[in-house]
Structures are given as structure tokens and as C-alpha cells.
Design an enzyme around this catalytic site. Structure first.
Site, mmCIF file in Angstrom:
data_model
loop_
_atom_site.group_PDB
_atom_site.id
_atom_site.type_symbol
_atom_site.label_atom_id
_atom_site.label_comp_id
_atom_site.label_asym_id
_atom_site.label_seq_id
_atom_site.Cartn_x
_atom_site.Cartn_y
_atom_site.Cartn_z
ATOM 1 N N ASP A 31 0.863 -2.063 5.350
ATOM 2 C CA ASP A 31 0.641 -2.665 4.976
ATOM 3 C C ASP A 31 1.472 -4.526 5.183
ATOM 4 O O ASP A 31 2.082 -5.418 5.727
ATOM 5 C CB ASP A 31 1.509 -2.099 3.762
ATOM 6 C CG ASP A 31 1.614 -2.654 2.557
ATOM 7 O OD1 ASP A 31 2.121 -3.743 2.127
ATOM 8 O OD2 ASP A 31 1.416 -1.860 1.321
ATOM 9 N N ASN A 32 0.330 -5.409 3.852
ATOM 10 C CA ASN A 32 0.992 -6.958 4.254
ATOM 11 C C ASN A 32 1.808 -7.709 3.114
ATOM 12 O O ASN A 32 2.217 -9.229 3.413
ATOM 13 C CB ASN A 32 -0.336 -7.303 4.665
ATOM 14 C CG ASN A 32 -1.016 -7.844 3.210
ATOM 15 O OD1 ASN A 32 -0.521 -7.041 2.634
ATOM 16 N ND2 ASN A 32 -2.452 -8.416 3.306
ATOM 17 N N ALA A 77 -4.517 0.603 0.150
ATOM 18 C CA ALA A 77 -4.790 -1.229 0.085
ATOM 19 C C ALA A 77 -5.706 -1.781 -0.821
ATOM 20 O O ALA A 77 -6.761 -0.652 -0.428
ATOM 21 C CB ALA A 77 -4.836 -1.347 1.158
ATOM 22 N N GLY A 78 -5.391 -2.600 -1.408
ATOM 23 C CA GLY A 78 -6.586 -3.271 -2.281
ATOM 24 C C GLY A 78 -6.403 -4.134 -3.415
ATOM 25 O O GLY A 78 -4.931 -4.231 -3.158
ATOM 26 N N TYR A 144 -14.623 -5.850 -9.090
ATOM 27 C CA TYR A 144 -13.936 -4.873 -8.630
ATOM 28 C C TYR A 144 -14.622 -3.469 -8.524
ATOM 29 O O TYR A 144 -13.898 -2.938 -7.422
ATOM 30 C CB TYR A 144 -12.182 -5.146 -9.941
ATOM 31 C CG TYR A 144 -11.770 -3.914 -9.138
ATOM 32 C CD1 TYR A 144 -10.590 -3.763 -7.911
ATOM 33 C CD2 TYR A 144 -11.609 -2.576 -10.363
ATOM 34 C CE1 TYR A 144 -9.214 -2.849 -7.910
ATOM 35 C CE2 TYR A 144 -10.654 -1.773 -9.767
ATOM 36 C CZ TYR A 144 -9.576 -1.586 -8.874
ATOM 37 O OH TYR A 144 -8.743 -0.616 -8.680
ATOM 38 N N LYS A 148 -15.827 -1.351 -4.935
ATOM 39 C CA LYS A 148 -15.241 -0.104 -4.811
ATOM 40 C C LYS A 148 -16.070 0.941 -4.888
ATOM 41 O O LYS A 148 -16.662 2.059 -4.035
ATOM 42 C CB LYS A 148 -14.263 0.199 -6.158
ATOM 43 C CG LYS A 148 -13.032 -0.214 -6.346
ATOM 44 C CD LYS A 148 -11.893 0.744 -5.428
ATOM 45 C CE LYS A 148 -10.300 -0.536 -5.282
ATOM 46 N NZ LYS A 148 -9.452 0.515 -4.716
HETATM 47 N N1 LIG Z 1 -2.624 1.595 -10.554
HETATM 48 C C1 LIG Z 1 -3.749 1.739 -11.140
HETATM 49 O O1 LIG Z 1 -3.544 2.109 -12.344
HETATM 50 C C2 LIG Z 1 -4.991 1.787 -9.776
HETATM 51 C C3 LIG Z 1 -6.476 2.592 -11.714
HETATM 52 C C4 LIG Z 1 -7.430 2.694 -10.637
HETATM 53 C C5 LIG Z 1 -7.473 2.178 -8.837
HETATM 54 N N2 LIG Z 1 -6.401 2.019 -8.795
HETATM 55 C C6 LIG Z 1 -6.661 1.179 -6.820
HETATM 56 O O2 LIG Z 1 -5.032 2.472 -5.631
HETATM 57 C C7 LIG Z 1 -5.316 1.523 -4.896
HETATM 58 C C8 LIG Z 1 -3.587 0.916 -5.326
HETATM 59 O O3 LIG Z 1 -3.850 0.153 -5.998
HETATM 60 P P1 LIG Z 1 -1.548 -0.080 -7.346
HETATM 61 O O4 LIG Z 1 -1.845 -0.032 -8.500
HETATM 62 O O5 LIG Z 1 -0.712 0.830 -6.371
HETATM 63 O O6 LIG Z 1 -1.817 -1.728 -6.229
HETATM 64 P P2 LIG Z 1 -0.353 -2.001 -5.391
HETATM 65 O O7 LIG Z 1 -0.654 -4.039 -5.599
HETATM 66 O O8 LIG Z 1 0.994 -1.723 -6.181
HETATM 67 O O9 LIG Z 1 -1.231 -1.660 -4.014
HETATM 68 C C9 LIG Z 1 -1.304 -1.971 -3.064
HETATM 69 C C10 LIG Z 1 -0.488 -1.821 -1.593
HETATM 70 O O10 LIG Z 1 -1.664 -2.907 -0.995
HETATM 71 C C11 LIG Z 1 -1.401 -3.422 0.079
HETATM 72 N N3 LIG Z 1 -2.722 -4.718 0.844
HETATM 73 C C12 LIG Z 1 -3.034 -5.128 -0.133
HETATM 74 N N4 LIG Z 1 -4.095 -5.616 0.887
HETATM 75 C C13 LIG Z 1 -3.673 -5.522 1.502
HETATM 76 C C14 LIG Z 1 -4.388 -5.921 2.902
HETATM 77 N N5 LIG Z 1 -5.027 -6.743 3.240
HETATM 78 N N6 LIG Z 1 -3.391 -5.778 3.900
HETATM 79 C C15 LIG Z 1 -2.546 -4.140 4.156
HETATM 80 N N7 LIG Z 1 -2.264 -4.752 2.703
HETATM 81 C C16 LIG Z 1 -2.884 -5.070 1.910
HETATM 82 C C17 LIG Z 1 0.077 -4.488 -1.117
HETATM 83 O O11 LIG Z 1 1.098 -5.114 -0.024
HETATM 84 C C18 LIG Z 1 0.023 -3.100 -1.740
HETATM 85 O O12 LIG Z 1 1.458 -2.746 -1.233
HETATM 86 C C19 LIG Z 1 -5.536 0.130 -4.864
HETATM 87 O O13 LIG Z 1 -6.778 0.205 -4.104
HETATM 88 C C20 LIG Z 1 -6.431 -0.128 -6.159
HETATM 89 O O14 LIG Z 1 -7.286 -0.670 -6.490
HETATM 90 C C21 LIG Z 1 -5.102 1.359 -8.747
#
Ligand SMILES: NC(=O)c1ccc[n+]([C@@H]2O[C@H](COP(=O)([O-])OP(=O)(O)OC[C@H]3O[C@@H](n4cnc5c(N)ncnc54)[C@H](O)[C@@H]3O)[C@@H](O)[C@H]2O)c1
Length: 317
Positions: A31-32, A77-78, A144, A148
Site C-alpha cells: 500500500d502506498n 488498491a484503487g 472510474y 474498472k
Molecule cells: N468503498 C466503496 O464503497 C467501494 C465501492 C465500489 C468499489 N470499491 C473499490 O474497492 C477498493 C477499495 O476501496 P476503499 O473504499 O477501501 O478505498 P480506500 O481509498 O480506503 O482504499 C484504497 C487503498 O489503496 C491504496 N492505494 C491506492 N492507490 C495505490 C497505489 N497506486 N499503490 C498502492 N496502494 C494504493 C490506498 O492507500 C488505500 O489504502 C477500490 O478499488 C475501490 O475502487 C469501493
């Protein structure tokens, strides 16, 4: 099993890590920390089975080195901010699509054959069929969602080329403990600044479904344990939906705010790329024996209570 989790310090990823450590796996978080929080994972720091690597998924050499000897990759991650892609046309390409291709290529070069991926209801865009089944076509209205959808296609192809097991999860909005972004977060931030007035991006009518985080994690592992396709694609959602205005009402009620004046600043969508009705069919998931245990109102209330207790997070993003 040695499990590699990109984004393991984030909202959803950290709950997946808790589950994996709890069942006795070796876990490597990569994680970054662009949005991840150390506080979500620091209870594992003394565990011999836990490794944390702070680096970027876009750094291919570091990613491949860190992933070596893993049995299963959770690519979580995303860039999770759906709105951002309208003004920054590169961010989803890089952080959601190219990052996923890096993960797939590293897996291929290391001969790792199992992947789980966090996709989204945004791949369906403004679907006209509700609840929307997995067979509905990709019609993203945001970069986005497009990134995906492209990532899903790449996963599908790598899995086909190299005989992998793939698990693709299309999430509605997750809520609950460690929630750090989304409309409940925005409402609480605004109400912290001015508890008498709430500005909403839409007219309050968009209807959304939400999933409580512990039910979501339970769904993920139900699918991994029980679904037996090579490429397993599932919606993760809830039978209930609620309007944005109703979410605001519950947030205000849980905060004990009685006379908040609402100003609706937009139409039936909150921003360019938003979807006015998100309700996914969960019939396929329910056939595996899974049911949500927390209704949406209770999930929203738990989220508000968590953010009240962890109010430093409201300044973190
Ligand atoms: N939260 C939601 O409701 C939701 C809904 C649909 C999809 N998602 C997907 O689920 C995943 C997690 O979402 P979340 O809500 O936990 O988001 P979040 O932002 O809390 O977690 C993302 C994590 O990825 C890390 N990260 C991001 N880019 C990075 C990179 N280039 N290299 C290394 N680490 C990186 C961030 O530091 C963070 O810890 C994402 O892919 C998001 O698109 C989330």
C-alpha cells in the site's frame, strides 16, 4: 496460504486483512498510503504472519519483488473517488486500469494463479434494469467505471490465457467501521463545520444501495469458498435502497441534529458521471447461502457512530 493484498491499509482492504489474519494466513499488505490509514492495520504489526510494504502498485519492479511466493492476490488498491475522473482524465487510467495490469503482469511472471478484484456497480452506469443482474452490459458513465470495466476484461483475459481462478466483485457503496469516503463522510464533514445547514450535490432523490462492511467481507469469502467457476463474477449489494435525502435524515438523526436546513444544489444526479439509481441483483450471491445481516439504516447509524468516535478521520481526506 500466503496472501498478497494491494490496498490492505484502506477501508475495505483492512477488513479483508483482519479476516485473513484471523483464519491463520500469512498476509503481505502492499500500500502506498495515499488514502490508507496506519491505524486500520497497526493491531497486526507484532504478528509474525503480517508484513507491510509501503510502495506503489505502479512501481512494477517493487510490486513483483513484494509479490514473490504469494499464492493468492487480492487487488483492492484503487482510486475510489468516482467523481475525480471528470476533471482528471488520467487518474482512473493510471490508478485503476494500469495499476491492475501491473498486478496481472507481475502475477503472470511469478506464476501466481488466483486473483480477487474489487470492481463496482459503476460498470453498469445508468442501467435501466433494476435490480441489475451480472449479465447486464458495461455502460459506464464515469471514467472510474470505464477503468474498472477494462480491468475486469483484462483479468478475464489473463485468467483465460493462464488458467487462473478469478473472483470479480461488483460492489455497491460500502459503509461501516473505517469508512473514509462517500456521502455519509461528506455530510458529516459539512455538518461538523455548520450543524444548522447541509448542502447536497443533488436534489436528494438519487436512490442507492449500500452494504455493511462485515456483511461485505462475509460475502467475499462465501464466494471464494463456495463458487466453483474459473472466473467468478458477483454483484455484492443489498435488497434495500434508500435516497440520498433519507441518508442525510438518518445522519442528522444519529447526530442528534433536529432542525438542519437542507439546500439541494443539483438535479437527479450528484455530479457528472453519478448514477441516479443503483440497485444490484444479489440473487446469484444468495444462491450460495449468503444474506446481509445489517439493514441499510442500521449500517448508516453504525458508520456515523464510528466517525463520531474517530473524528480525526474527517480531516484525513
Ligand atoms: N468503498 C466503496 O464503497 C467501494 C465501492 C465500489 C468499489 N470499491 C473499490 O474497492 C477498493 C477499495 O476501496 P476503499 O473504499 O477501501 O478505498 P480506500 O481509498 O480506503 O482504499 C484504497 C487503498 O489503496 C491504496 N492505494 C491506492 N492507490 C495505490 C497505489 N497506486 N499503490 C498502492 N496502494 C494504493 C490506498 O492507500 C488505500 O489504502 C477500490 O478499488 C475501490 O475502487 C469501493
Amino acid at each position: 496460504m500466503k496472501i498478497f493484498v494491494t490496498g490492505g491499509a484502506g477501508f475495505i482492504g483492512s477488513h479483508i486483512v483482519d479476516y485473513l489474519i484471523g483464519r491463520g494466513d500469512d498476509v503481505v499488505i502492499y500500500d502506498n498510503f495515499c488514502t490508507g490509514q496506519e491505524i486500520f492495520i497497526k493491531h497486526h504489526f507484532d504478528n509474525q504472519r503480517f508484513t507491510l510494504i509501503k510502495d506503489d502498485v505502479l512501481n512494477f519492479n517493487a510490486l513483483k519483488k513484494a509479490m514473490k511466493d504469494s499464492d493468492f492476490v487480492f487487488h483492492i488498491a484503487g482510486h475510489a473517488d468516482v467523481r475525480g475522473g471528470y476533471t482528471d482524465h488520467d487518474i482512473d487510467l493510471k490508478q485503476n486500469f494500469m495499476a491492475t495490469q501491473n498486478v496481472l503482469e507481475a502475477m503472470h511472471q511469478l506464476n501466481i494463479k488466483n486473483i480477487a478484484f474489487s470492481s463496482t456497480s459503476s460498470v453498469y452506469g445508468d442501467a435501466i434494469l433494476h435490480p441489475t443482474p451480472e449479465s447486464y452490459p458495461f455502460e459506464p458513465t464515469s471514467l472510474y467505471g470505464a477503468a474498472k470495466a477494462n480491468s475486469e476484461n483484462y483479468i478475464y483475459t489473463y485468467a483465460h490465457y493462464y488458467d487462473w481462478n478469478a473472483y470479480i466483485f461488483r460492489f455497491v457503496s460500502w459503509i461501516g467501521e473505517r469508512y473514509t469516503h462517500g456521502c455519509i463522510f461528506d455530510f458529516m464533514k459539512k455538518l461538523k463545520a455548520d450543524s444548522s445547514h447541509l448542502y447536497m450535490l443533488s436534489d436528494g432523490t438519487p436512490k442507492k444501495s449500500s452494504l455493511y462492511v462485515k456483511d461485505g467481507v462475509n460475502a467475499i469469502f462465501t464466494i471464494i469458498e463456495k463458487s466453483s467457476e474459473k472466473i467468478n463474477i458477483y454483484n455484492l449489494g443489498h435488497e434495500e435502497v434508500t435516497t440520498i435525502k433519507n441518508i442525510a435524515d438518518i445522519v442528522c438523526d444519529e447526530l442528534g441534529l433536529k432542525k438542519v436546513q437542507y439546500t439541494f444544489e443539483g438535479g437527479d444526479k450528484g455530479w457528472m458521471g453519478d448514477n441516479k439509481f443503483v440497485h444490484l441483483s444479489i440473487d446469484k450471491l444468495k444462491q450460495l447461502g449468503w444474506e446481509p445481516t445489517v439493514n441499510i439504516e442500521e449500517g448508516i447509524r453504525r458508520t456515523v457512530r464510528y466517525l463520531k468516535e474517530s473524528s480525526f478521520l474527517l480531516n484525513a481526506r
